[in-house]
Motif scaffolding. Structure first.
Motif, PDB file in Angstrom:
ATOM      1  N   ASP A  95       0.842  -1.192   0.099  1.00 36.44           N
ATOM      2  CA  ASP A  95       0.097   0.014   0.056  1.00 36.44           C
ATOM      3  C   ASP A  95       0.836   1.329   0.165  1.00 36.44           C
ATOM      4  OD1 ASP A  95      -2.541  -1.192   0.128  1.00 36.44           O
ATOM      5  OD2 ASP A  95      -1.878  -1.938   2.036  1.00 36.44           O
ATOM      6  N   GLU A  96       0.299   2.358  -0.478  1.00 43.29           N
ATOM      7  CA  GLU A  96       0.958   3.462  -0.603  1.00 43.29           C
ATOM      8  C   GLU A  96       1.061   4.389   0.767  1.00 43.29           C
ATOM      9  OE1 GLU A  96       0.028   5.843  -4.180  1.00 43.29           O
ATOM     10  OE2 GLU A  96      -1.362   4.193  -4.684  1.00 43.29           O
ATOM     11  N   PHE A  97       2.385   4.709   1.400  1.00 41.13           N
ATOM     12  CA  PHE A  97       2.379   5.125   2.479  1.00 41.13           C
ATOM     13  C   PHE A  97       3.659   6.252   2.666  1.00 41.13           C
ATOM     14  CE2 PHE A  97      -0.351   1.742   3.970  1.00 41.13           C
ATOM     15  CZ  PHE A  97      -1.436   2.683   4.322  1.00 41.13           C
ATOM     16  N   SER A  98       3.834   7.079   3.362  1.00 42.56           N
ATOM     17  CA  SER A  98       4.991   7.946   3.143  1.00 42.56           C
ATOM     18  C   SER A  98       5.837   7.291   4.337  1.00 42.56           C
ATOM     19  CB  SER A  98       4.334   9.457   3.986  1.00 42.56           C
ATOM     20  OG  SER A  98       3.798   9.123   5.287  1.00 42.56           O
ATOM     21  N   ARG A  99       5.723   6.519   5.153  1.00 42.18           N
ATOM     22  CA  ARG A  99       6.702   5.885   6.069  1.00 42.18           C
ATOM     23  C   ARG A  99       6.281   4.661   6.570  1.00 42.18           C
ATOM     24  NH1 ARG A  99      10.566   5.654   7.820  1.00 42.18           N
ATOM     25  NH2 ARG A  99      10.917   6.408   9.865  1.00 42.18           N
ATOM     26  N   VAL A 100       7.233   3.675   6.314  1.00 42.47           N
ATOM     27  CA  VAL A 100       6.869   2.273   6.608  1.00 42.47           C
ATOM     28  C   VAL A 100       8.146   1.758   7.415  1.00 42.47           C
ATOM     29  CG1 VAL A 100       6.754  -0.038   5.754  1.00 42.47           C
ATOM     30  CG2 VAL A 100       5.312   1.657   4.378  1.00 42.47           C
ATOM     31  N   GLN A 101       7.906   0.920   8.445  1.00 43.10           N
ATOM     32  CA  GLN A 101       8.919   0.253   9.159  1.00 43.10           C
ATOM     33  C   GLN A 101       8.584  -1.132   9.145  1.00 43.10           C
ATOM     34  OE1 GLN A 101      11.013   1.175  13.205  1.00 43.10           O
ATOM     35  NE2 GLN A 101       8.984   0.339  13.601  1.00 43.10           N
ATOM     36  N   ILE A 102       9.700  -2.193   8.688  1.00 47.62           N
ATOM     37  CA  ILE A 102       9.413  -3.387   8.850  1.00 47.62           C
ATOM     38  C   ILE A 102      10.513  -3.950  10.202  1.00 47.62           C
ATOM     39  CG2 ILE A 102       9.803  -5.871   7.774  1.00 47.62           C
ATOM     40  CD1 ILE A 102       9.359  -4.535   5.170  1.00 47.62           C
ATOM     41  N   LEU A 103       9.906  -4.397  11.181  1.00 47.73           N
ATOM     42  CA  LEU A 103      10.777  -4.686  12.647  1.00 47.73           C
ATOM     43  C   LEU A 103      10.932  -6.243  12.792  1.00 47.73           C
ATOM     44  CD1 LEU A 103      11.909  -3.585  14.924  1.00 47.73           C
ATOM     45  CD2 LEU A 103       9.961  -3.385  16.135  1.00 47.73           C
ATOM     46  N   PHE A 104      12.129  -6.838  12.843  1.00 46.50           N
ATOM     47  CA  PHE A 104      12.371  -7.819  12.777  1.00 46.50           C
ATOM     48  C   PHE A 104      12.586  -8.265  14.598  1.00 46.50           C
ATOM     49  CE2 PHE A 104      12.941  -7.575   8.637  1.00 46.50           C
ATOM     50  CZ  PHE A 104      12.838  -8.830   8.162  1.00 46.50           C
ATOM     51  N   LYS A 105      12.229  -9.595  15.181  1.00 47.39           N
ATOM     52  CA  LYS A 105      12.382  -9.590  16.770  1.00 47.39           C
ATOM     53  C   LYS A 105      14.037  -9.514  16.913  1.00 47.39           C
ATOM     54  CE  LYS A 105      10.653 -12.306  20.264  1.00 47.39           C
ATOM     55  NZ  LYS A 105       9.923 -13.709  20.561  1.00 47.39           N
ATOM     56  N   LYS A 106      14.252  -8.716  17.949  1.00 45.21           N
ATOM     57  CA  LYS A 106      15.685  -8.408  18.042  1.00 45.21           C
ATOM     58  C   LYS A 106      16.075  -9.788  18.754  1.00 45.21           C
ATOM     59  CE  LYS A 106      18.352  -4.676  19.939  1.00 45.21           C
ATOM     60  NZ  LYS A 106      18.372  -3.323  20.531  1.00 45.21           N
ATOM     61  N   GLY A 107      17.392  -9.916  18.059  1.00 43.87           N
ATOM     62  CA  GLY A 107      18.326 -11.038  18.515  1.00 43.87           C
ATOM     63  C   GLY A 107      17.997 -12.377  17.884  1.00 43.87           C
ATOM     64  N   ARG A 108      16.950 -12.268  16.856  1.00 44.12           N
ATOM     65  CA  ARG A 108      16.672 -13.529  16.101  1.00 44.12           C
ATOM     66  C   ARG A 108      16.917 -13.009  14.637  1.00 44.12           C
ATOM     67  NH1 ARG A 108      14.409 -17.827  18.077  1.00 44.12           N
ATOM     68  NH2 ARG A 108      13.563 -17.772  20.174  1.00 44.12           N
ATOM     69  N   ILE A 109      17.461 -12.081  14.346  1.00 40.20           N
ATOM     70  CA  ILE A 109      17.859 -11.680  13.028  1.00 40.20           C
ATOM     71  C   ILE A 109      19.312 -10.970  12.993  1.00 40.20           C
ATOM     72  CG2 ILE A 109      16.897  -9.281  13.006  1.00 40.20           C
ATOM     73  CD1 ILE A 109      16.505 -11.564  10.111  1.00 40.20           C
TER      74      ILE A 109
END
Length: 233
Positions: A95-109
């Protein structure tokens, strides 16, 4: 696999899938423009008969393209002792958005990298996240890295949990597609079971040293794969 993520919209559009938590944030201007428009539907789809979180597999794909979340996982012999699995992940029909964050679980990536970013003005890795600016129509994002996804249950048994996958708007859940390819060739692993079971809207393709699934659904999807070693020393 312990993938955890959630997507938020209306203030936020929350999308969940795989190891990441993907947050697509609406600006105040974008949010007000949608609320004041004549369009009764949020960007994710219709608000009629809103799904409140119960998993419903779709009898057929939606008429319009929806967010497609695809993962490719490669389990190696080393993964059996470390739990680390090679990950390639792509997002399409974003979808069209001005800001996107993809967050991975800390310590597992680890070793997270962007391998493709189309129709996105800026993209960069920041700690355990991928940050995006100005996501436009037709945007596609692919990343790669190592995820600690395989759990050793001892006695030659291993499990992989994926999810929850979801696409959420306010209090409702909307259609999305999740597909996954898992390659465990050369490891001695054999697939014991898949949950949920294969059904309309959840197609499973099992091979001797790999498995794929393709899901069209609303609500919250969690999957569990159970393996065993063909020969336990």
């Amino acid at each position: 696999m312990n993938f955890y993520g959630k997507i938020l919209l209306a203030g936020l559009l929350l999308l969940t899938g795989g190891s990441p938590a993907m947050g697509q944030q609406l600006s105040q201007e974008e949010l007000e423009r949608w609320f004041e428009s004549d369009d009764p539907h949020p960007p994710a789809g219709s608000t009629e008969n809103v799904n409140e979180g119960n998993l419903v597999f779709l009898q057929q794909p939606p008429d319009k393209p929806v967010h497609h979340h695809h993962n490719k996982l490669v389990i190696s012999a080393l993964s059996l002792s470390t739990g680390w699995v090679w990950l390639q992940q792509c997002h399409a029909n974003m979808d069209e958005f001005s800001r996107v964050q993809i967050l991975f679980k800390k310590g597992r990536i680890r070793d997270l990298a962007i391998t493709r970013a189309d129709n996105i003005s800026e993209s960069w890795v920041e700690d355990n996240s991928v940050q995006l600016r100005d996501v436009r129509a037709g945007a596609r994002l692919c990343v790669s890295g190592w995820t600690q996804a395989l759990e050793n249950r001892e006695n030659g048994r291993f499990t992989m949990h994926n999810g929850p996958f979801m696409r959420k708007f306010l209090d409702g859940y909307y259609p999305m597609r999740v597909s996954m390819d898992i390659d465990y060739s050369g490891t001695g692993l054999r697939l014991v079971s898949v949950s949920p079971q294969q059904q309309t809207g959840f197609d499973v393709d099992q091979r001797s040293e790999g498995i794929s699934f393709n899901a069209w659904f609303e609500g919250r999807l969690n999957t569990e794969l159970m393996f065993r070693l063909a020969v336990v020393n």
